[in-house]
Motif scaffolding. Structure first.
Motif, PDB file in Angstrom:
ATOM      1  N   UNK A  85      45.809  36.143  26.324  1.00  8.81           N
ATOM      2  CA  UNK A  85      46.788  37.109  27.137  1.00  8.81           C
ATOM      3  C   UNK A  85      48.387  36.671  26.609  1.00  8.81           C
ATOM      4  N   UNK A  86      48.785  35.338  26.729  1.00  6.18           N
ATOM      5  CA  UNK A  86      50.095  35.003  26.138  1.00  6.18           C
ATOM      6  C   UNK A  86      50.340  35.874  25.083  1.00  6.18           C
ATOM      7  N   UNK A  87      49.498  35.797  23.979  1.00  5.75           N
ATOM      8  CA  UNK A  87      49.678  36.428  22.650  1.00  5.75           C
ATOM      9  C   UNK A  87      49.857  38.039  22.678  1.00  5.75           C
ATOM     10  N   UNK A  88      48.871  38.443  23.533  1.00  5.89           N
ATOM     11  CA  UNK A  88      48.835  39.806  23.945  1.00  5.89           C
ATOM     12  C   UNK A  88      50.147  40.171  24.394  1.00  5.89           C
ATOM     13  N   UNK A  89      50.474  39.553  25.291  1.00  7.26           N
ATOM     14  CA  UNK A  89      51.654  39.975  26.110  1.00  7.26           C
ATOM     15  C   UNK A  89      52.870  39.913  25.249  1.00  7.26           C
ATOM     16  N   UNK A  90      53.069  38.911  24.277  1.00  6.26           N
ATOM     17  CA  UNK A  90      54.070  38.743  23.169  1.00  6.26           C
ATOM     18  C   UNK A  90      53.869  39.933  22.338  1.00  6.26           C
ATOM     19  N   UNK A  91      52.745  40.348  22.057  1.00  2.00           N
ATOM     20  CA  UNK A  91      52.678  41.573  21.034  1.00  2.00           C
ATOM     21  C   UNK A  91      53.307  42.722  21.660  1.00  2.00           C
ATOM     22  N   UNK A  92      53.037  43.047  23.038  1.00  2.00           N
ATOM     23  CA  UNK A  92      53.289  44.289  23.804  1.00  2.00           C
ATOM     24  C   UNK A  92      54.675  44.162  23.858  1.00  2.00           C
ATOM     25  N   UNK A  93      55.472  42.918  23.976  1.00  2.00           N
ATOM     26  CA  UNK A  93      56.872  42.919  23.991  1.00  2.00           C
ATOM     27  C   UNK A  93      57.768  42.977  22.405  1.00  2.00           C
TER      28      UNK A  93
END
Length: 313
Positions: free
Chosen positions: A79-87
């Protein structure tokens, strides 16, 4: 610019680039907010309520809270990696961090499946062997079974990931995924990885189909026992308890068989990315809702917890 190191007239990749989702970039901030809120609410709710309410201090809820905790850790690797990619779009990750993420993800993922098998056996004993259930599922046995699940998950995934990390990576270093997974990493290796991929394939088969066999054995016996119950109300209550487990089993096994149970991990990587999103984010976030939606004891515990919060105000 790719950071590469010259080693014995060859280049070695020191970091990877996670490509993420091109089509979702314009929805990045919205997806970030949705995933963050659901992620924080889903697991903290069920773990906190199970630990605090005395009515839920039973083997089933102990296994359920253990399952929720491991699954929370499982998606925390992604999730943290995915959230960073979304941003911010593409994300760089070091070689060591990438393989650490891959190992922890696969280790906890295998543990989740072993815990699903334990949950199935717990329901089998509770419904089919009710007189022996309290004796068999003692607190010591519950802790032992969870510990065995963790050890098995570690042993099954440590070897293939360690072997793959020793492969040579000479470029390219772009991973067409939103996290470091076994298939994309095997596809980027400049070494011959067929034997490693076959080992991983066989281990994935053992984990998935051994736990699936246990679940089928447990629930086939449960169905036979429920059908023989004299009261329609008892049958409805038993089916209601097990239906949420069966939904979770179907979602988890279906997505994982599609992603991992194939000999050549480099095939269909683009399709795997969407399937992995379901397996690593959507299904785990839905699981706490599915488990609690049809459970009256959890509903009552939640109402009592909310009442205490309002009264303290």
């Amino acid at each position: 610019m790719e950071r590469l190191m010259e080693t014995r007239n060859e280049t070695m990749v020191l970091e990877f680039v996670l490509e993420g989702f091109h089509v979702a970039q314009h929805l990045g901030k919205l997806l970030f907010l949705v995933h963050l809120l659901v992620y924080l609410a889903s697991y903290m709710l069920i773990i906190t309520i199970t630990c605090q309410d005395q009515r839920l201090q039973t083997p089933m809820y102990f296994f359920l809270s253990s399952f929720s905790f491991v699954e929370c850790c499982f998606i925390t690797t992604v999730i943290p990696q995915l959230l960073a990619i979304f941003l911010s779009g593409r994300q760089r990750i070091s070689f060591v961090a990438c393989f650490t993420q891959a190992f922890v993800f696969l280790f906890l993922g295998a543990t989740v499946f072993f815990l699903l098998a334990v949950l199935s056996l717990d329901r089998y004993l509770a419904i089919c062997k009710p007189l022996h259930y309290p004796t068999i599922m003692s607190p010591r046995m519950c802790f032992f079974l969870v510990a065995v699940c963790l050890v098995l998950g570690f042993l099954f995934m440590a070897v293939p990931v360690a072997m793959l990390s020793q492969s040579f990576y000479c470029g390219p270093n772009v991973i067409p995924h939103f996290f470091c997974d076994f298939g994309p990493l095997a596809n980027l290796s400049c070494s011959e990885t067929r034997s490693i991929e076959m080992l991983f394939f066989n281990l994935a088969l053992i984990v998935l189909f051994a736990t699936l066999f246990i679940a089928i054995f447990a629930y086939s016996n449960i169905v036979v026992t429920i059908v023989r119950l004299p009261s329609a109300r008892e049958r409805q209550k038993a089916f209601s308890t097990c239906s949420s487990h069966l939904i979770v089993l179907s979602l988890m096994f279906g997505s994982c068989v599609f992603i991992y149970v194939k000999p050549k991990q480099s095939s269909r990587l683009d399709t795997n990315r969407e399937a992995a999103l379901v397996n690593t984010v959507v299904t785990p976030l839905l699981n706490p809702v599915i488990y609690t939606l049809r459970n009256k004891q959890v509903h009552q515990a939640l109402r009592d917890a909310l009442s205490r919060v309002i009264l303290h105000r």
